[in-house]
Design a protein around this motif. Structure first.
Motif, short mmCIF file in Angstrom:
data_model
loop_
_atom_site.label_atom_id
_atom_site.label_comp_id
_atom_site.label_asym_id
_atom_site.label_seq_id
_atom_site.Cartn_x
_atom_site.Cartn_y
_atom_site.Cartn_z
N GLY A 371 0.80 -1.23 0.00
CA GLY A 371 0.00 0.00 0.00
C GLY A 371 0.82 1.27 0.00
N ARG A 372 2.11 1.17 -0.38
CA ARG A 372 2.94 2.39 -0.44
C ARG A 372 3.66 2.45 -1.78
NH1 ARG A 372 7.16 1.21 3.38
NH2 ARG A 372 6.52 -0.83 2.70
N ILE A 373 3.98 3.67 -2.21
CA ILE A 373 4.85 3.81 -3.38
C ILE A 373 6.19 4.35 -2.89
CG2 ILE A 373 2.90 4.19 -4.94
CD1 ILE A 373 3.72 7.15 -5.09
N GLY A 374 7.25 4.04 -3.63
CA GLY A 374 8.59 4.49 -3.24
C GLY A 374 8.74 5.99 -3.44
N ASP A 375 9.68 6.60 -2.70
CA ASP A 375 9.88 8.05 -2.88
C ASP A 375 11.19 8.37 -3.59
OD1 ASP A 375 11.51 7.31 -0.89
OD2 ASP A 375 10.58 8.53 0.69
N GLY A 376 11.88 7.33 -4.09
CA GLY A 376 13.14 7.55 -4.82
C GLY A 376 12.89 7.85 -6.29
N PRO A 377 13.96 7.93 -7.08
CA PRO A 377 13.80 8.22 -8.51
C PRO A 377 13.17 7.07 -9.29
CG PRO A 377 16.11 7.85 -7.96
CD PRO A 377 15.36 7.85 -6.67
N GLY A 378 13.31 5.84 -8.78
CA GLY A 378 12.70 4.69 -9.46
C GLY A 378 11.21 4.63 -9.20
N CYS A 379 10.50 3.85 -10.03
CA CYS A 379 9.02 3.81 -9.93
C CYS A 379 8.56 2.59 -9.13
CB CYS A 379 8.43 3.78 -11.33
SG CYS A 379 8.92 5.18 -12.33
N PHE A 380 9.06 2.45 -7.91
CA PHE A 380 8.71 1.25 -7.14
C PHE A 380 7.37 1.41 -6.42
CE2 PHE A 380 13.10 0.68 -8.09
CZ PHE A 380 13.18 -0.69 -8.33
N VAL A 381 6.62 0.30 -6.41
CA VAL A 381 5.31 0.26 -5.75
C VAL A 381 5.25 -1.08 -5.02
CG1 VAL A 381 2.82 0.11 -6.15
CG2 VAL A 381 4.19 1.63 -7.58
#
Ligand code: NAD
Length: 495
Positions: A371-381
């Motif tokens: 239920g979270r998305i990453g906050d880095g430059p990559g598009c991680f979910v």
């Protein structure tokens, strides 16, 4: 483990000044506007491609009209040979294409190799086989003779003309190959418009097609935004659009096509696919079923399961075991062969998923896992599991196209059927049970273009694929695609 090394041919391709592929060669676009192609694993720009202009569209259509004249007169056996050679070339260049595909889409390198390249070659060979088997019918006319004259009739299947193939970003190579193969095997020429997020592999495949012996103009590739696709569909020189993408864009494309001059349209759209587990399915099989249906390629598959219905007596242990299984996945770089779960394909998609998680929380759905998305430059979910409160929850109605499985318990089979069918969409569904009699009774009741039993997502070129209701119009694969890429001509003779 760490990332595999990029092939020198991949770095050399990325460093090129990318143009368009028109009339058998790479040409500079007339447009000054460029679109950055970004690696979703790290946010780095890989290359710039052209946002094709109206002048480019005119050139491509003129080339395709000429290409159609030549290609439609080529013998079926010669058409098959070219497609078979292209399949060989895909395999010969497998690693280069797979690496480019992983870089532009974030797809795991293993999936890029197995699906984008190897499966695409398999599909190409299947379609090549049809080139020599497209036939009409002979018909005995039904009306009586008036004065002793006789009648005979037959039908011809003729290629429809210049096809516009509009491709999404989720399987940028394989879906383009489906369109290219359907058009070329039936004698049509095709202009492919890849997604603005994933245009690179197609520019390379166009070169391989020429190497395979495809004449100039039979295949053109125009990169650019949706406006390029729209300009192609409404152009008087194109005859058909084969579109794969989202429901709203598909409806817009269909309207443009009908408004142009009844341009033929095949629309392969999204959905909100249902997955139903009957109570007899063992827990471990159900967990693997959810992974197969909902999490392959991070759920970015049009046919992926999004709504999961589990009998009330079985749902708690399933959610617990599923959370544990997802918690064990190795999340990381898609170029690392040991990674089991990579990024989603682009920033807008990642943001959309973040908004859907916020909606789920606001509506009181229970986030069981992730239920979270990453906050880095990559598009991680995060791989995410949600327990809905009611069938009206947004996450049970809006396509996420991401690694999100939303669950709802049911009590009776009648209720299950009602829940599965209460949607405007109908691309795919799956039913999981070992009770053959129950499965056979439920199969006719489930509304979907493709229904899998004890499996999900596997597409085979011999099995027709497409949506009912708002999930699309027309079919790909099998022999069904022939109707979509040819016109039926009736010939009647008096003697
Ligand atoms: P999208 O609809 O945003 O874009 C698809 C393509 O259409 C892109 O190439 C885009 O540039 C182009 N486009 C945009 N506006 C256009 C216009 N007005 N006229 C012509 N072309 C236009 O879809 P996406 O985000 O790339 O892909 C994800 C969607 O595709 C999901 O909804 C998914 O379910 C669907 N999909 C369906 C299938 C299927 O076979 N049914 C397969 C894969 C993906």
């Amino acid at each position: 483990m760490s990332d595999i090394s990029l092939l020198p041919s991949v770095t050399a391709f990325l460093a090129r000044d990318h143009g368009l592929y028109i009339h058998g060669e790479t040409v500079a676009s007339q447009s000054a506007t460029r679109i950055a192609v970004v690696n979703p694993a790290n946010g780095e720009t890989l290359a710039q491609v052209a946002d094709a202009s109206q002048v480019d569209v005119e050139r491509a259509v003129a080339s395709s009209r000429e290409g159609f004249q030549a290609w439609s007169r080529t013998s079926p056996a010669a058409r098959a040979s070219v497609l078979l050679r292209l399949a060989d070339l895909l395999e010969a260049n497998r690693e280069e294409l797979a690496q480019l595909e992983t870089l532009q889409s974030g797809k795991l390198i293993g999936i890029a190799r197995a699906f984008e390249v190897e499966q695409a070659a398999h599909f190409l060979r299947y379609y090549a086989g049809w080139a020599t088997k497209i036939t009409g019918q002979t018909i005995t006319p039904s009306l009586p003779s008036f004065a002793g004259e006789r009648y005979s009739a037959y039908t011809l299947r003729e290629p429809i003309g210049v096809v516009v193939g509009i491709v999404p970003w989720n399987f940028a190579t394989m879906i383009a190959i489906w369109k290219l193969a359907s058009a070329l095997t039936t004698g049509c020429s095709i202009i492919l418009k890849p997604s603005e997020f994933t245009p690179l592999t197609l520019l390379r495949i166009a070169e391989l097609a020429s190497e395979a012996g495809l004449p100039a103009g039979a295949l053109n590739v125009l990169t650019g935004a949706g406006t390029v696709g729209k300009a192609l569909v409404e152009h008087p020189g194109t005859d058909k659009v084969s579109f794969t993408g989202s429901v709203p864009t598909g409806i817009a494309v269909g309207q443009t096509a009908m408004g142009a001059k009844l341009t033929r349209a095949t629309l392969e759209l999204g959905g909100k696919n249902a997955v139903a587990f009957l109570p007899d399915v063992p827990l471990d099989k159900a967990v693997e079923g959810v992974i197969e249906a909902g999490f392959l390629h991070s759920g970015q598959i049009c046919a992926a399961g999004e709504r999961f219905y589990v009998h009330r007596t079985r749902i708690e242990p399933l959610l617990e075991a599923l959370s544990e299984r997802l918690g064990q996945l190795k999340i990381g770089s898609p170029l690392d062969e040991s990674t089991q779960f990579g990024p989603v394909a682009n920033k807008p998609h990642q943001r959309k998923l973040g908004e859907l998680f916020a909606t789920a929380r606001a509506e009181g759905s229970q986030i069981i896992h992730g239920g979270r998305i990453g906050d880095g430059p990559g598009c991680f979910v995060d791989p995410t599991v949600i327990l809905a409160r009611s069938p009206n929850d947004t996450l049970l109605n809006q396509e996420t196209f991401g690694p999100v499985a939303t669950f709802l318990p049911y009590d009776t089979e009648d209720e299950l059927l009602h829940l599965m069918n209460a949607t405007p969409y109908g691309l795919s569904a799956s039913l999981w049970t070992n009770d053959l009699a129950k499965a056979m009774r439920l199969i006719p009741e489930i509304q979907a273009g493709t229904l899998w039993v004890n499996m999900h997502t596997l597409l085979d070129p011999a099995v027709p694929f497409g949506g009912i209701k708002a999930s699309g119009i027309g079919r790909e694969f099998g022999s069904a695609f022939i109707d979509e890429f040819t016109e039926l001509k009736s010939v009647m003779i008096r003697y």
